[in-house]
Design an enzyme around this catalytic site. Structure first.
Site, short mmCIF file in Angstrom:
data_model
loop_
_atom_site.label_atom_id
_atom_site.label_comp_id
_atom_site.label_asym_id
_atom_site.label_seq_id
_atom_site.Cartn_x
_atom_site.Cartn_y
_atom_site.Cartn_z
N LYS A 83 49.51 53.25 40.69
CA LYS A 83 49.14 53.77 42.02
C LYS A 83 49.34 55.29 42.05
O LYS A 83 48.52 56.02 42.60
CB LYS A 83 50.00 53.12 43.11
CG LYS A 83 49.72 51.63 43.35
CD LYS A 83 48.45 51.43 44.13
CE LYS A 83 48.18 50.00 44.51
NZ LYS A 83 46.77 49.75 44.85
N ALA A 110 53.82 51.71 48.90
CA ALA A 110 55.20 52.19 48.95
C ALA A 110 55.91 51.97 47.61
O ALA A 110 56.97 52.53 47.36
CB ALA A 110 55.96 51.46 50.06
N TYR A 153 52.98 48.61 38.40
CA TYR A 153 52.12 48.63 39.60
C TYR A 153 52.24 49.97 40.32
O TYR A 153 51.24 50.59 40.69
CB TYR A 153 52.55 47.47 40.50
CG TYR A 153 51.86 47.40 41.84
CD1 TYR A 153 50.52 47.00 41.94
CD2 TYR A 153 52.55 47.70 43.01
CE1 TYR A 153 49.90 46.92 43.18
CE2 TYR A 153 51.93 47.62 44.25
CZ TYR A 153 50.60 47.23 44.32
OH TYR A 153 49.99 47.15 45.56
P1 NAD Z 1 44.53 41.11 47.70
O1 NAD Z 1 45.03 40.66 46.38
O2 NAD Z 1 44.41 40.10 48.79
O3 NAD Z 1 43.11 41.83 47.53
C1 NAD Z 1 42.74 42.54 46.38
C2 NAD Z 1 41.37 42.03 45.97
O4 NAD Z 1 40.95 42.74 44.79
C3 NAD Z 1 41.36 40.54 45.60
O5 NAD Z 1 40.47 39.82 46.42
C4 NAD Z 1 40.95 40.52 44.16
O6 NAD Z 1 40.10 39.42 43.81
C5 NAD Z 1 40.19 41.84 44.03
N1 NAD Z 1 40.09 42.23 42.62
C6 NAD Z 1 41.04 42.11 41.66
N2 NAD Z 1 40.54 42.49 40.47
C7 NAD Z 1 39.26 42.88 40.69
C8 NAD Z 1 38.24 43.36 39.84
N3 NAD Z 1 38.46 43.53 38.54
N4 NAD Z 1 37.03 43.66 40.38
C9 NAD Z 1 36.81 43.46 41.71
N5 NAD Z 1 37.75 42.99 42.57
C10 NAD Z 1 38.96 42.71 42.05
O7 NAD Z 1 45.47 42.32 48.15
P2 NAD Z 1 45.59 43.07 49.56
O8 NAD Z 1 46.91 42.72 50.11
O9 NAD Z 1 44.37 42.86 50.37
O10 NAD Z 1 45.67 44.58 49.05
C11 NAD Z 1 44.57 45.48 49.12
C12 NAD Z 1 44.99 46.82 48.51
O11 NAD Z 1 46.12 47.35 49.21
C13 NAD Z 1 45.39 46.73 47.04
O12 NAD Z 1 44.95 47.88 46.36
C14 NAD Z 1 46.90 46.72 47.09
O13 NAD Z 1 47.48 47.20 45.90
C15 NAD Z 1 47.17 47.61 48.28
N6 NAD Z 1 48.49 47.34 48.91
C16 NAD Z 1 48.68 46.19 49.62
C17 NAD Z 1 49.92 45.96 50.20
C18 NAD Z 1 50.19 44.73 51.02
O14 NAD Z 1 51.29 44.63 51.59
N7 NAD Z 1 49.29 43.79 51.14
C19 NAD Z 1 50.98 46.88 50.05
C20 NAD Z 1 50.73 48.03 49.31
C21 NAD Z 1 49.48 48.26 48.75
#
Ligand code: NAD
Length: 342
Positions: A153, A119, A149
């Site tokens: 996206k 979002a 960020y």
């Molecule tokens: P998170 O940070 O828990 O998980 C992301 C994972 O990506 C982490 O474990 C991290 O170690 C891994 N990562 C980072 N750099 C890396 C690399 N170079 N190579 C391999 N792995 C790598 O985040 P999340 O909350 O599980 O989010 C998952 C996805 O959803 C992300 O793309 C995030 O942007 C998107 N997102 C999440 C939310 C939310 O509310 N949690 C909201 C909007 C979008």
């Protein structure tokens, strides 16, 4: 017997990726996880787990070998405190991860790829009021995300569209609105508002210090979606034939102050709020779920109260363990106390 679908979950060591891996295994998939770290709070259900950095091309190419479907969740990200301070790092790292992941999927003949957008792509000028109009998918343009960020996206959303148009890779794009639940980051600076709030209230309950710090006046608004609904929605979207970006979140708007009260109520304690300066993100943000209902015939079902009760119980356990490990309640003096939106 039908061939077992082979899925790659990138970011499988993170919050949503870990839950998604468990979900896909239950659905009968063969799953490879990839991440720079293993899940921190419970063992992965993946058949295979690569500890690898997706910014490196060879790692991405190897991760996508013999894979039918990619769920692209890996990202360098965190809550507002992190996102508002690391623009270059976020834009650099996430661009590399996503450029490599899409190209590796294409070169390996992957049939479908689901990309997890946010979002945070929505323009700042539509989110200046706490009583915000819910955001529809087409509101993303003219573009003006608040942070790097969101810009990254948005660019990767376009990349997904072009990989379909130019190469026929079936891409799906989901825009999450504040996903929360157990087994997510709850301290250390990358945690988001619901986890930060649960941690603060748990410290208050377990130490008797009832003051909770909140960034800003706490009247900024958000909607929050529980993790079990999130993984259901991801799976439904992947199985659909819808190729445009789609919101996935709840459309119940609440203030950060209300969120704090809700968590305190779940914990069964009274809190006092101290409002301090800090990054708050946009003033208000909510999901318009009209298209989600049309496309998937479904929307998130789990109430905020129910989801927070599960999350709080898990975080209270973590805090109890940490305090116990430190041997005394003085640990609270070192604990970062701000709570924030995003
Ligand atoms: P998170 O940070 O828990 O998980 C992301 C994972 O990506 C982490 O474990 C991290 O170690 C891994 N990562 C980072 N750099 C890396 C690399 N170079 N190579 C391999 N792995 C790598 O985040 P999340 O909350 O599980 O989010 C998952 C996805 O959803 C992300 O793309 C995030 O942007 C998107 N997102 C999440 C939310 C939310 O509310 N949690 C909201 C909007 C979008």
């Amino acid at each position: 017997m039908a061939k077992q679908t082979r899925a790659l979950v990138t970011g499988a060591g993170g919050f949503i990726g870990h839950h998604l891996t468990t979900f896909l295994k239950k659905q009968g998939y063969w799953v490879r996880g990839v991440d720079v770290k293993r899940p921190e709070y419970s063992a992965t259900a993946a058949d295979e787990f690569l500890v690898a950095d997706l910014r490196v091309w060879d790692n991405a190419l190897k991760a996508a070998q013999d894979i039918d479907e990619v769920y692209a969740l890996a990202a360098d990200m965190g809550g507002m405190g992190f996102i508002s301070k690391h623009h270059a790092q976020i834009l650099h790292n996430n661009s590399l991860i996503n450029l490599n992941t899409l190209e590796a999927a294409h070169q390996n003949g992957v049939t479908r790829l689901l990309y997890t957008s946010s979002a945070c792509v929505y323009p700042e000028y539509l989110q200046e009021d706490a009583n915000v109009k819910p955001l529809k998918e087409e509101d993303a343009y003219p573009a003006q995300p608040q942070d790097a960020y969101g810009w990254e996206k948005l660019v990767t959303e376009r990349l997904c569209m072009h990989y379909f148009q130019d190469y026929g890779l079936e891409t799906r794009t989901v825009r999450f609105h504040n996903i929360f639940g157990p087994l997510g980051t709850w301290d250390g600076g990358r945690e988001k508002a619901p986890a930060a709030m649960c941690r603060k209230v748990a410290y208050a309950k377990l130490t008797g210090h009832d003051e909770i710090e909140i960034w800003g006046d706490g009247e900024q608004t958000r909607s929050f979606c529980y993790i079990d609904d999130c993984v259901q929605g991801i799976h439904k979207l992947m199985r659909s034939d819808y190729r445009e970006p789609l919101n996935l979140g709840q459309d119940r708007l609440i203030t950060i102050n209300q969120l704090a009260d809700m968590v305190a109520n779940i914990a069964g304690i009274q809190i006092s709020k101290k409002h301090i300066a800090g990054p708050q993100g946009v003033r208000g943000r909510n999901s318009d779920n009209t298209r989600l209902r049309e496309v998937l015939g479904w929307e998130p079902q789990i109430s905020l109260e129910e989801g927070l009760a599960q999350t709080y119980a898990w975080i209270e356990e973590q805090v109890r363990h940490k305090l116990g490990g430190n041997g005394n309640a003085n640990a609270v003096a070192r604990e970062p106390t701000a709570a924030h939106a995003d």
